[in-house]
Scaffold this motif. Structure first.
Motif, PDB file in Angstrom:
ATOM      1  N   HIS A 156       3.469 -11.471  -9.309  1.00 29.64           N
ATOM      2  CA  HIS A 156       4.564 -10.597  -8.901  1.00 29.64           C
ATOM      3  C   HIS A 156       3.998  -9.172  -8.902  1.00 29.64           C
ATOM      4  O   HIS A 156       3.323  -8.776  -9.858  1.00 29.64           O
ATOM      5  CB  HIS A 156       5.717 -10.732  -9.907  1.00 29.64           C
ATOM      6  CG  HIS A 156       6.906  -9.915  -9.570  1.00 29.64           C
ATOM      7  ND1 HIS A 156       6.968  -8.556  -9.818  1.00 29.64           N
ATOM      8  CD2 HIS A 156       8.085 -10.259  -8.996  1.00 29.64           C
ATOM      9  CE1 HIS A 156       8.139  -8.100  -9.419  1.00 29.64           C
ATOM     10  NE2 HIS A 156       8.835  -9.116  -8.917  1.00 29.64           N
ATOM     11  N   PRO A 157       4.257  -8.381  -7.853  1.00 32.97           N
ATOM     12  CA  PRO A 157       3.633  -7.046  -7.783  1.00 32.97           C
ATOM     13  C   PRO A 157       3.825  -6.183  -9.023  1.00 32.97           C
ATOM     14  O   PRO A 157       2.864  -5.592  -9.519  1.00 32.97           O
ATOM     15  CB  PRO A 157       4.303  -6.406  -6.559  1.00 32.97           C
ATOM     16  CG  PRO A 157       4.789  -7.547  -5.747  1.00 32.97           C
ATOM     17  CD  PRO A 157       5.110  -8.657  -6.703  1.00 32.97           C
ATOM     18  N   LEU A 158       5.040  -6.131  -9.552  1.00 33.21           N
ATOM     19  CA  LEU A 158       5.275  -5.294 -10.728  1.00 33.21           C
ATOM     20  C   LEU A 158       4.599  -5.892 -11.958  1.00 33.21           C
ATOM     21  O   LEU A 158       4.013  -5.163 -12.763  1.00 33.21           O
ATOM     22  CB  LEU A 158       6.775  -5.114 -10.980  1.00 33.21           C
ATOM     23  CG  LEU A 158       7.151  -4.265 -12.198  1.00 33.21           C
ATOM     24  CD1 LEU A 158       6.497  -2.879 -12.145  1.00 33.21           C
ATOM     25  CD2 LEU A 158       8.664  -4.145 -12.314  1.00 33.21           C
ATOM     26  N   ARG A 159       4.631  -7.202 -12.098  1.00 33.76           N
ATOM     27  CA  ARG A 159       3.983  -7.822 -13.257  1.00 33.76           C
ATOM     28  C   ARG A 159       2.491  -7.564 -13.249  1.00 33.76           C
ATOM     29  O   ARG A 159       1.887  -7.347 -14.309  1.00 33.76           O
ATOM     30  CB  ARG A 159       4.272  -9.326 -13.281  1.00 33.76           C
ATOM     31  CG  ARG A 159       5.701  -9.635 -13.625  1.00 33.76           C
ATOM     32  CD  ARG A 159       5.977 -11.107 -13.657  1.00 33.76           C
ATOM     33  NE  ARG A 159       7.409 -11.311 -13.562  1.00 33.76           N
ATOM     34  CZ  ARG A 159       7.978 -12.383 -13.069  1.00 33.76           C
ATOM     35  NH1 ARG A 159       7.247 -13.401 -12.646  1.00 33.76           N
ATOM     36  NH2 ARG A 159       9.290 -12.479 -13.002  1.00 33.76           N
ATOM     37  N   VAL A 164      -1.166 -14.775  -4.136  1.00 34.72           N
ATOM     38  CA  VAL A 164      -1.646 -13.933  -5.239  1.00 34.72           C
ATOM     39  C   VAL A 164      -2.953 -13.243  -4.840  1.00 34.72           C
ATOM     40  O   VAL A 164      -3.148 -12.056  -5.120  1.00 34.72           O
ATOM     41  CB  VAL A 164      -1.786 -14.741  -6.541  1.00 34.72           C
ATOM     42  CG1 VAL A 164      -2.440 -13.915  -7.635  1.00 34.72           C
ATOM     43  CG2 VAL A 164      -0.421 -15.245  -6.997  1.00 34.72           C
ATOM     44  N   GLY A 165      -3.833 -13.956  -4.169  1.00 33.28           N
ATOM     45  CA  GLY A 165      -5.086 -13.354  -3.711  1.00 33.28           C
ATOM     46  C   GLY A 165      -4.850 -12.193  -2.757  1.00 33.28           C
ATOM     47  O   GLY A 165      -5.501 -11.145  -2.849  1.00 33.28           O
ATOM     48  N   ARG A 166      -3.906 -12.363  -1.844  1.00 34.73           N
ATOM     49  CA  ARG A 166      -3.572 -11.299  -0.893  1.00 34.73           C
ATOM     50  C   ARG A 166      -2.975 -10.091  -1.630  1.00 34.73           C
ATOM     51  O   ARG A 166      -3.325  -8.947  -1.352  1.00 34.73           O
ATOM     52  CB  ARG A 166      -2.613 -11.840   0.165  1.00 34.73           C
ATOM     53  CG  ARG A 166      -2.351 -10.895   1.309  1.00 34.73           C
ATOM     54  CD  ARG A 166      -1.548 -11.481   2.464  1.00 34.73           C
ATOM     55  NE  ARG A 166      -0.631 -12.548   2.119  1.00 34.73           N
ATOM     56  CZ  ARG A 166      -0.836 -13.853   2.343  1.00 34.73           C
ATOM     57  NH1 ARG A 166      -1.955 -14.255   2.895  1.00 34.73           N
ATOM     58  NH2 ARG A 166       0.073 -14.747   2.014  1.00 34.73           N
ATOM     59  N   ILE A 197      -3.425  -9.174  -4.749  1.00 28.77           N
ATOM     60  CA  ILE A 197      -4.486  -8.485  -5.498  1.00 28.77           C
ATOM     61  C   ILE A 197      -5.317  -7.610  -4.564  1.00 28.77           C
ATOM     62  O   ILE A 197      -5.616  -6.458  -4.873  1.00 28.77           O
ATOM     63  CB  ILE A 197      -5.370  -9.496  -6.240  1.00 28.77           C
ATOM     64  CG1 ILE A 197      -4.619 -10.019  -7.449  1.00 28.77           C
ATOM     65  CG2 ILE A 197      -6.698  -8.878  -6.672  1.00 28.77           C
ATOM     66  CD1 ILE A 197      -5.328 -11.100  -8.188  1.00 28.77           C
ATOM     67  N   ALA A 198      -5.688  -8.162  -3.418  1.00 28.84           N
ATOM     68  CA  ALA A 198      -6.478  -7.381  -2.457  1.00 28.84           C
ATOM     69  C   ALA A 198      -5.710  -6.138  -2.014  1.00 28.84           C
ATOM     70  O   ALA A 198      -6.286  -5.047  -1.913  1.00 28.84           O
ATOM     71  CB  ALA A 198      -6.842  -8.246  -1.253  1.00 28.84           C
ATOM     72  N   GLU A 199      -4.408  -6.279  -1.787  1.00 28.54           N
ATOM     73  CA  GLU A 199      -3.593  -5.127  -1.379  1.00 28.54           C
ATOM     74  C   GLU A 199      -3.527  -4.078  -2.479  1.00 28.54           C
ATOM     75  O   GLU A 199      -3.669  -2.878  -2.207  1.00 28.54           O
ATOM     76  CB  GLU A 199      -2.179  -5.589  -1.008  1.00 28.54           C
ATOM     77  CG  GLU A 199      -2.126  -6.360   0.290  1.00 28.54           C
ATOM     78  CD  GLU A 199      -0.770  -7.051   0.519  1.00 28.54           C
ATOM     79  OE1 GLU A 199       0.127  -6.941  -0.358  1.00 28.54           O
ATOM     80  OE2 GLU A 199      -0.629  -7.710   1.572  1.00 28.54           O
ATOM     81  N   GLN A 200      -3.314  -4.513  -3.723  1.00 29.53           N
ATOM     82  CA  GLN A 200      -3.233  -3.539  -4.815  1.00 29.53           C
ATOM     83  C   GLN A 200      -4.564  -2.840  -5.046  1.00 29.53           C
ATOM     84  O   GLN A 200      -4.607  -1.637  -5.315  1.00 29.53           O
ATOM     85  CB  GLN A 200      -2.740  -4.216  -6.097  1.00 29.53           C
ATOM     86  CG  GLN A 200      -1.260  -4.531  -6.064  1.00 29.53           C
ATOM     87  CD  GLN A 200      -0.715  -4.946  -7.413  1.00 29.53           C
ATOM     88  OE1 GLN A 200      -1.425  -5.076  -8.406  1.00 29.53           O
ATOM     89  NE2 GLN A 200       0.593  -5.166  -7.457  1.00 29.53           N
ATOM     90  N   ARG A 201      -5.650  -3.571  -4.939  1.00 27.97           N
ATOM     91  CA  ARG A 201      -6.970  -2.951  -5.102  1.00 27.97           C
ATOM     92  C   ARG A 201      -7.233  -1.952  -3.982  1.00 27.97           C
ATOM     93  O   ARG A 201      -7.775  -0.864  -4.226  1.00 27.97           O
ATOM     94  CB  ARG A 201      -8.058  -4.022  -5.145  1.00 27.97           C
ATOM     95  CG  ARG A 201      -8.032  -4.821  -6.419  1.00 27.97           C
ATOM     96  CD  ARG A 201      -9.027  -5.942  -6.389  1.00 27.97           C
ATOM     97  NE  ARG A 201      -8.975  -6.712  -7.640  1.00 27.97           N
ATOM     98  CZ  ARG A 201      -9.551  -7.872  -7.810  1.00 27.97           C
ATOM     99  NH1 ARG A 201     -10.250  -8.420  -6.825  1.00 27.97           N
ATOM    100  NH2 ARG A 201      -9.453  -8.497  -8.962  1.00 27.97           N
TER     101      ARG A 201
END
Length: 195
Positions: free
Chosen positions: A20-23, A107-109, A111-115
């Motif tokens: 989850h983005p916030l988590r 989840v992989g996508r 993570i890539a977006e947040q990084r």
């Protein structure tokens, strides 16, 4: 931190809870702080304390974080810490069906977006950092002809090197050596592609 090893997530329910983005932002903030309350983390992510508390409890339900000992005498605030020295997961654990594969991809996508967002935020504020930090920051791409076994070995060696520096930095901080020290985000991807 109860476990000094990375936790390997092997079930879709836990990966989905983490994904989850916030988590993910809360987990990252807690990993950096090592111990924090929902109030501390809410300030970091600019969200309501009640919402942050809810998501922290969800992470705890899956054993990703745990309650920490309160550093003071005020027992009213609930302190949290990560339950292991990071988390990891692998594609081979999520091939059991389309739902598992979808959770793994999502989840992989994320993570890539947040990084990517982290890196772009640095680039936008780069001029505010000292010349030493601007010189030290790096961005590289290497195109190496490797086998799967070689890429696996390369990843293992990079992990060991990153852990060496992470542990040394933490030890220096704990010894009071905090001058000029910042949290550094290191991102490296290794994957096959055909141009």
């Amino acid at each position: 931190m109860a476990d000094q090893q990375q936790r390997r997530i092997t079930d879709a329910a836990t990966l989905k809870a983490f994904g989850h983005p916030l988590r993910m932002r809360l987990y990252r903030g807690l990993f950096i702080a090592r111990r924090a309350t929902a109030s501390h983390l809410a300030d970091q992510v600019d969200e309501a304390v009640s919402l942050v508390s809810y998501h922290l409890r969800k992470l705890a339900e899956h054993g990703l974080i745990e309650e920490a000992e309160s550093p003071g005498s005020d027992g009213r605030e609930r302190w949290w810490q990560v339950a292991s020295d990071g988390v990891a997961w692998a594609a081979e654990d999520f091939g059991g069906g389309p739902e598992e594969a979808a959770v793994y991809r999502t989840v992989g996508r994320l993570i890539a977006e947040q990084r990517h967002e982290q890196y772009l935020a640095y680039r936008e504020t780069e001029s505010a950092w000292s010349p030493e930090w601007r010189t030290a920051s790096l961005s590289s791409e290497y195109l190496a002809p490797l086998t799967p076994a070689e890429l696996t070995a390369f990843g293992r060696e990079l992990h060991e090197l990153a852990m060496k520096y992470q542990n040394a930095g933490r030890a220096a901080e704990e010894a009071g050596d905090t001058a000029g020290r910042e949290t550094v985000s290191l991102h490296l991807y290794g994957f096959p592609f055909r141009p």
